[in-house]
Write an enzyme that holds these catalytic residues in place. Structure first.
Site, short mmCIF file in Angstrom:
data_model
loop_
_atom_site.label_atom_id
_atom_site.label_comp_id
_atom_site.label_asym_id
_atom_site.label_seq_id
_atom_site.Cartn_x
_atom_site.Cartn_y
_atom_site.Cartn_z
N ALA A 85 0.83 -1.20 0.00
CA ALA A 85 0.00 0.00 0.00
C ALA A 85 0.87 1.26 0.00
CB ALA A 85 -0.94 0.01 1.21
N HIS A 86 2.19 1.06 0.09
CA HIS A 86 3.08 2.22 0.07
C HIS A 86 4.51 1.72 -0.02
CE1 HIS A 86 4.90 6.04 0.83
NE2 HIS A 86 3.75 6.63 1.09
N ALA A 87 5.25 2.21 -1.02
CA ALA A 87 6.60 1.70 -1.25
C ALA A 87 7.53 1.96 -0.06
CB ALA A 87 7.18 2.33 -2.51
N TYR A 88 7.30 3.01 0.70
CA TYR A 88 8.25 3.40 1.74
C TYR A 88 7.75 3.13 3.16
CZ TYR A 88 10.94 5.49 -1.99
OH TYR A 88 11.68 5.68 -3.14
#
Lengths: 381, 379
Positions: free
Chosen positions: A233-236
């Site tokens: 849901a979020h690369a980072y």
């Protein structure tokens, strides 16, 4: 309610989405927005029909973006019509357009010329990729801007092909930037009497939208955006951040301590990832553990455990469950727009509340050229 | 060049992303932003959001979101802290917060109370789901709002299940709406309060599919092949080639059939079929486009004015002349003296881009100067 932009007039030469979305927000906030449309066809969005849905001869999409506006039909290639439009510009506060570079110059409606007619005018221009460089002449279209900006590598799991946003996100954020710039320049005009030329474009708007990840990456190119292999849901962001399948649906879990989650869902192995940044560096493994446990019970079962503990989580809704929920109903987000006998549509209202009041407007999008007669009279054209 | 918001000061109680991205925009447009932070912990995004990526001593995300701002550390529960807020409020133009509903009221800093201190004040707030109603106490977190808003069913293909987008869309879109509400209020020249919730912002973001849904109550179908927008027919999608990926936006299947010399495509001669038969058509296109490189296809399609583009990643995008000419990057110096590179404001006014060398502040970096300037004493 007295709306804050009451008394301001915006001429909208823009078509499709980005410019008209800005115009819609200005109209919601009280401005008078007059679309300047070419004869016969008008804004090309009138014919951009999705799911075969039309109302009063225009696409429902057109109504969604152009409610609460007026329409003045003019052939800008006809000297007589052009003269009328120039008279209108004399009395306007703002104009917006999204013509390709060069077209307004040929019509004699470029900023330098128009400024001499009306030095207080806010002149706002939308393009795809700016006015210089190798991308200048590429079509200013949403999916293209998404693809060129790198955005498609952020969503979905690492095994997926790149995935674009299933919505015109570059158009929408560009339109928002346009509205903000116009409003900021109106504030300056109030103080200084000075007009302005504003330029926004799809590509820098959608890049600005990625500013957090881009900042991480530019300063450390080893930090390429990597999608997790499961529940990305979020690369980072590390585990548990993602959406998980339950026995009967799905559960979204945002950021939170893995040892707390381990205790709450009774998965001891998960607690080991709460140290040394493992919840990020080994998030795929942590997420796999979470997925295995969450799949064994219902969404409600997990909500009943996690919510009272203050753990950030939620159910996952589609439009059916959303619109039936008490939380949605309490927002009072819908309104009906009408146009005589031929248009009667439910749509969304402005998302901004002023002085604790919601802003509604029941006026549907205009018939092409329907304001010509009264505008000609009112503005003494 | 006069920045349009020059002379305006913002007292910013917000943290994480929704509020701080709004105040960043106000700062870039010329306002002075005083970031009021918890005296010990500071903005939660220093340590709890993107914290795995360190940049100059704080999270990279914090650095990106909070450049061009000053920081004052205040204990809002102390008498002195409260007195300082009152002093500041009296002299600023705008106050913004994104506390959960009820918190500002309990602190005595709701709109009505602040208006007594400053009759011109413009007051902005962001919540997750509205100030009242059954969801008002839920956590207003981006992924959760995406999940509840129905948006997770718009991207990807049907087989993906719910698919969130991989950045904080609800936060940023809500922040953007707040900026618009605040600026419109400033245009009017009158005091006012502006409220935005992340859920309402996400519903506005989906105004196109929601308006259709209100008419027909039909579920969203993303399709099985190359989904890129649930409402748009073939060829709209993202396609794999032998060298990478490309996108095709709206266009004529007949024209594509001619250009690609593909008889199968030519059999879909009725444009009315391009939406209902989008999966079939896109599968035919996928099969063909996989056989050669992106450049091969772009060389055929671009000169014919087909709306298409190569799919770039950040590396290739940043190296491209098309990006460089946008002049979008800037280097800023943060509170500890180190520098980093970040993006700049995407708005150009009177031919100029607004850049500022000021990076994000250290927690409480500006206490001394602000205490002096605003005569903040201990109580």
């Amino acid at each position: 309610m007295k709306l804050p932009l009451k008394g301001l007039t915006v001429l909208e030469f823009s078509q499709y989405m980005a410019g008209p979305y800005a115009g819609l927000r200005l109209a919601d906030l009280g401005a008078r927005v007059i679309k300047i449309e070419r004869p016969k066809y008008g804004d090309a969005c009138r014919q951009l029909v999705t799911k075969n849905m039309k109302a009063g001869g225009d696409s429902v999409l057109f109504h969604t973006v152009n409610r609460n506006k007026e329409s003045f039909q003019a052939n800008l290639k006809d000297p007589q019509d052009l003269a009328l439009v120039k008279k209108l510009i004399l009395q306007a506060d703002v104009i917006t357009h999204n013509f390709r570079p060069g077209i307004m110059d040929r019509l004699g409606l470029d900023y330098e010329t128009v400024k001499t007619l009306n030095p207080k005018l806010i002149y706002a221009e939308v393009s795809g990729y700016g006015t210089q460089g190798p991308w200048r002449d590429k079509p200013g279209q949403d999916l293209l801007a998404q693809a060129m900006s790198g955005l498609t590598w952020l969503s979905g799991n690492s095994g997926d092909d790149p995935i674009p946003f299933g919505a015109a996100v570059a158009d929408m954020v560009c339109g928002s930037n346009l509205a903000q710039a116009i409003l900021a320049c109106l504030i300056r005009k109030r103080k200084t009497g000075k007009g302005a030329k504003i330029e926004v474009n799809l590509i820098t708007s959608i890049l600005d939208f990625q500013f957090e990840g881009l900042t991480a990456y530019i300063n450390n190119p080893e930090l390429k955006p990597r999608r997790s292999s499961i529940a990305n849901a979020h690369a980072y962001l590390g585990a548990p951040y993602g959406i998980y399948s339950t026995q009967n649906g799905y559960l979204a879990i945002a950021m939170g301590s893995l040892s707390t989650l381990a205790r709450l869902i009774d998965c001891n192995a998960l607690a080991d990832f709460d140290q040394d940044n493992l919840y990020f560096s080994k998030r795929d493994e942590a997420k796999a553990l979470i997925a295995e446990v969450i799949a064994k019970n219902t969404s409600q079962h997990w909500l009943d455990i996690l919510e009272p503990a203050g753990y950030w989580c939620s159910d996952v809704y589609d439009y059916h469950s959303l619109t039936q929920s008490s939380g949605y109903k309490a927002l009072d987000m819908e309104m009906t727009i009408t146009r005589g006998e031929d248009v009667n549509l439910r749509t969304t209202r402005c998302p901004i509340r002023l002085n604790a009041e919601r802003i509604f407007s029941e006026r549907a999008a205009p018939v092409l050229g329907s304001a010509n007669v009264h505008i000609t009279k009112e503005f003494g054209l | 060049m006069i920045h349009p918001l020059e002379g305006y000061t913002v007292l910013d109680f917000t943290q994480l992303l929704s509020g701080p991205c709004a105040s960043l925009r106000l700062a870039d447009l010329g306002a002075r932003v005083i970031k009021l932070e918890h005296h010990e912990k500071g903005d939660l995004s220093r340590t709890l959001y993107g914290e795995s990526i360190d940049l100059c001593g704080d999270s990279a995300f914090f650095q990106a979101i909070n450049r061009n701002k000053e920081s004052i550390a205040i204990d809002l529960k102390s008498k002195t802290g409260k007195a300082w807020v009152r002093e500041l409020v009296a002299k600023v133009d705008i106050v913004v917060h994104n506390f959960r509903p009820g918190v500002m009221e309990r602190l005595g800093f709701d709109y009505a109370s602040l208006k007594l201190l400053n009759s011109d004040i413009v007051y902005g707030c962001i919540s997750g789901y509205g100030q009242d109603g059954p969801w008002s106490t839920k956590s207003g977190q981006d992924l959760l709002v995406q999940a509840l808003s129905g948006f997770v069913w718009q991207s990807g293909n049907d087989k993906h299940g719910p698919l969130p987008v991989g950045l904080a869309l609800a936060d940023m879109f809500a922040g953007s709406q707040l900026v618009q509400g605040i600026l419109a209020t400033l245009v009017s020249g009158e005091s006012g309060s502006v409220e935005v919730s992340m859920l309402e912002a996400m519903l506005d973001f989906q105004f196109e599919p929601l308006t259709l849904y209100y008419q027909d109550s039909e579920s969203v179908e993303r399709g099985k092949v190359n989904g890129a927008h649930p409402l748009v027919g073939a060829p709209y999608g993202l396609y794999k080639t032998s060298s990478g990926y490309l996108v095709l936006a709206m266009g004529s299947i007949i024209k594509l059939g001619d250009l690609l010399e593909n008889d199968q495509l030519l059999s879909y001669s009725d444009p009315k079929q391009w939406y209902p038969k989008r999966d079939e058509i896109k599968q035919i296109l996928s099969d063909q486009l996989a056989t050669a490189s992106s450049q091969h296809w772009l060389d055929i399609l671009e000169p014919a004015d087909i709306w298409c583009a190569e799919v770039l990643d950040w590396k290739h995008m940043l190296e491209h002349d098309g990006f460089k000419v946008l002049d979008m990057l800037q280097t800023v110096r943060c509170g500890n003296g180190q520098t980093y590179t970040t993006t700049s404001c995407p708005i150009r006014i009177d031919g100029e881009l607004f850049k500022s060398p000021q990076g994000a502040p250290l927690l409480g970096q500006h206490n001394a100067s602000l205490e002096q300037e605003f005569s903040l004493g201990s109580v």
